[in-house]
Design a protein around this motif. Structure first.
Motif, PDB file in Angstrom:
ATOM      1  N   THR A 141       4.566  -5.624   0.901  1.00  6.11           N
ATOM      2  CA  THR A 141       3.217  -5.057   0.904  1.00  6.11           C
ATOM      3  C   THR A 141       3.278  -3.533   0.914  1.00  6.11           C
ATOM      4  OG1 THR A 141       2.424  -7.006   2.092  1.00  6.11           O
ATOM      5  CG2 THR A 141       1.001  -5.073   2.099  1.00  6.11           C
ATOM      6  N   MET A 142       4.206  -2.947   1.687  1.00  3.93           N
ATOM      7  CA  MET A 142       4.369  -1.492   1.687  1.00  3.93           C
ATOM      8  C   MET A 142       4.711  -0.986   0.285  1.00  3.93           C
ATOM      9  SD  MET A 142       4.015   0.074   4.690  1.00  3.93           S
ATOM     10  CE  MET A 142       5.084   1.497   4.677  1.00  3.93           C
ATOM     11  N   HIS A 143       5.579  -1.712  -0.398  1.00  2.00           N
ATOM     12  CA  HIS A 143       5.962  -1.316  -1.754  1.00  2.00           C
ATOM     13  C   HIS A 143       4.760  -1.399  -2.693  1.00  2.00           C
ATOM     14  CE1 HIS A 143       9.688  -1.042  -4.494  1.00  2.00           C
ATOM     15  NE2 HIS A 143       8.670  -0.474  -5.078  1.00  2.00           N
ATOM     16  N   ILE A 144       3.953  -2.419  -2.560  1.00  2.00           N
ATOM     17  CA  ILE A 144       2.748  -2.550  -3.392  1.00  2.00           C
ATOM     18  C   ILE A 144       1.780  -1.395  -3.113  1.00  2.00           C
ATOM     19  CG2 ILE A 144       0.683  -3.929  -3.827  1.00  2.00           C
ATOM     20  CD1 ILE A 144       2.432  -6.419  -3.152  1.00  2.00           C
ATOM     21  N   ILE A 145       1.573  -1.096  -1.827  1.00  2.00           N
ATOM     22  CA  ILE A 145       0.646  -0.023  -1.465  1.00  2.00           C
ATOM     23  C   ILE A 145       1.138   1.321  -2.003  1.00  2.00           C
ATOM     24  CG2 ILE A 145      -0.282   1.331   0.459  1.00  2.00           C
ATOM     25  CD1 ILE A 145      -0.347  -1.313   2.076  1.00  2.00           C
ATOM     26  N   GLY A 146       2.382   1.657  -1.728  1.00  2.00           N
ATOM     27  CA  GLY A 146       2.904   2.971  -2.109  1.00  2.00           C
ATOM     28  C   GLY A 146       3.304   3.108  -3.561  1.00  2.00           C
ATOM     29  N   GLY A 147       3.623   2.010  -4.205  1.00  2.00           N
ATOM     30  CA  GLY A 147       4.095   2.096  -5.587  1.00  2.00           C
ATOM     31  C   GLY A 147       3.052   1.781  -6.628  1.00  2.00           C
ATOM     32  N   VAL A 148       2.057   0.963  -6.272  1.00  2.00           N
ATOM     33  CA  VAL A 148       1.080   0.510  -7.269  1.00  2.00           C
ATOM     34  C   VAL A 148      -0.337   0.931  -6.908  1.00  2.00           C
ATOM     35  CG1 VAL A 148       0.100  -1.513  -8.414  1.00  2.00           C
ATOM     36  CG2 VAL A 148       2.529  -1.466  -7.864  1.00  2.00           C
ATOM     37  N   LEU A 149      -0.786   0.598  -5.704  1.00  2.00           N
ATOM     38  CA  LEU A 149      -2.186   0.813  -5.347  1.00  2.00           C
ATOM     39  C   LEU A 149      -2.527   2.258  -5.029  1.00  2.00           C
ATOM     40  CD1 LEU A 149      -2.747  -2.322  -3.106  1.00  2.00           C
ATOM     41  CD2 LEU A 149      -3.295  -2.027  -5.533  1.00  2.00           C
ATOM     42  N   MET A 150      -1.650   2.941  -4.305  1.00  2.00           N
ATOM     43  CA  MET A 150      -1.922   4.327  -3.909  1.00  2.00           C
ATOM     44  C   MET A 150      -0.678   5.186  -4.072  1.00  2.00           C
ATOM     45  SD  MET A 150      -4.283   3.807  -0.559  1.00  2.00           S
ATOM     46  CE  MET A 150      -3.933   2.142   0.002  1.00  2.00           C
ATOM     47  N   PRO A 151      -0.136   5.259  -5.291  1.00  2.00           N
ATOM     48  CA  PRO A 151       1.081   6.055  -5.472  1.00  2.00           C
ATOM     49  C   PRO A 151       0.778   7.544  -5.301  1.00  2.00           C
ATOM     50  CG  PRO A 151       0.259   5.334  -7.586  1.00  2.00           C
ATOM     51  CD  PRO A 151      -0.592   4.669  -6.538  1.00  2.00           C
ATOM     52  N   ASN A 152       1.762   8.285  -4.813  1.00  2.00           N
ATOM     53  CA  ASN A 152       1.598   9.726  -4.701  1.00  2.00           C
ATOM     54  C   ASN A 152       2.514  10.415  -5.695  1.00  2.00           C
ATOM     55  OD1 ASN A 152       4.171   9.602  -3.614  1.00  2.00           O
ATOM     56  ND2 ASN A 152       3.508   9.904  -1.510  1.00  2.00           N
ATOM     57  N   ALA A 153       2.597  11.720  -5.612  1.00  2.00           N
ATOM     58  CA  ALA A 153       3.407  12.479  -6.561  1.00  2.00           C
ATOM     59  C   ALA A 153       4.887  12.104  -6.460  1.00  2.00           C
ATOM     60  CB  ALA A 153       3.223  13.974  -6.324  1.00  2.00           C
ATOM     61  N   ASN A 154       5.339  11.745  -5.277  1.00  2.00           N
ATOM     62  CA  ASN A 154       6.728  11.346  -5.098  1.00  2.00           C
ATOM     63  C   ASN A 154       6.800   9.835  -5.262  1.00  2.00           C
ATOM     64  OD1 ASN A 154       9.369  11.021  -4.424  1.00  2.00           O
ATOM     65  ND2 ASN A 154       9.245  12.118  -2.489  1.00  2.00           N
ATOM     66  N   LYS A 155       7.019   9.363  -6.472  1.00  2.00           N
ATOM     67  CA  LYS A 155       6.882   7.948  -6.805  1.00  2.00           C
ATOM     68  C   LYS A 155       7.994   7.051  -6.270  1.00  2.00           C
ATOM     69  CE  LYS A 155       4.280   8.922 -10.930  1.00  2.00           C
ATOM     70  NZ  LYS A 155       4.233   8.886 -12.357  1.00  2.00           N
ATOM     71  N   ASN A 156       8.982   7.613  -5.595  1.00  2.00           N
ATOM     72  CA  ASN A 156      10.066   6.755  -5.118  1.00  2.00           C
ATOM     73  C   ASN A 156      10.005   6.491  -3.617  1.00  2.00           C
ATOM     74  OD1 ASN A 156      10.790   9.253  -4.217  1.00  2.00           O
ATOM     75  ND2 ASN A 156      12.866   9.206  -5.006  1.00  2.00           N
TER      76      ASN A 156
END
Length: 179
Positions: A141-156
């Motif tokens: 879920t963390m990966h989905i949130i940070g990578g897909v739903l609410m990605p920031n400038a630092n995509k990794n």
């Protein structure tokens, strides 16, 4: 062409059961999105900020919170998330929720690298406990949130501010969806 950093693999069915209960199952099916800059440019040209709508050749339209809720299955009613409690021992708290010590490095208590998440949780051991499956569902879920739903400038990386919201997946996800 850039990509939104999707997880890249589907979790086991036991993890999907946790994601179903937390209403993240449909979002878990998003693995990779190619960003098409020419399409984004056209949409930007058709966007009218004064009315918050797209003026398309076929008429006026906008994307609403209800559209997102229908496509991803997130609840859109409930309490908004506005702040977090101060936690006294972050490292222990994160270990309890992830079942692993967090990433090494200077920002280890601020964000997690997607490579670390995948390396530690993509393959489940045969002896995995229910607690391990819950930790893996949180990580996914963390990966989905940070990578897909609410990605920031630092995509990794994904910021750890979302992790306390996932402490109880069966309650907290409705709060995340209500933002």
């Amino acid at each position: 062409m850039d990509c939104v950093n999707g997880v890249g693999y589907l979790p086991s069915e036991r993890i999907m059961l946790h994601l179903e209960a937390s209403r993240f199952r449909l979002a878990a099916l998003i693995r990779m999105i190619d960003l098409k800059y020419n399409l984004i440019s056209v949409l930007v040209e058709w966007w009218r900020p004064e009315t918050y709508t797209f003026h398309l050749p076929c008429g006026e339209c906008t994307i609403t919170l209800e559209d997102i809720a229908l496509q991803l299955g997130f609840p859109i009613d409930g309490f908004a998330v506005t702040s977090f409690s101060i936690l006294s021992n972050l490292e222990t708290f994160y270990y309890d929720l992830l079942g692993h010590s967090t990433d090494t490095g200077e920002d280890k208590l601020m964000s997690l690298r997607f490579t670390w998440l995948k390396a530690n949780f993509e393959y489940l051991p045969n002896t995995a406990t229910d607690q391990y499956f819950m930790c893996t569902a949180r990580v996914y879920t963390m990966h989905i949130i940070g990578g897909v739903l609410m990605p920031n400038a630092n995509k990794n990386k994904v910021h750890l501010t979302y992790l306390p919201l996932l402490q109880d997946l069966y309650v907290s996800i409705s709060i995340v969806g209500a933002q």
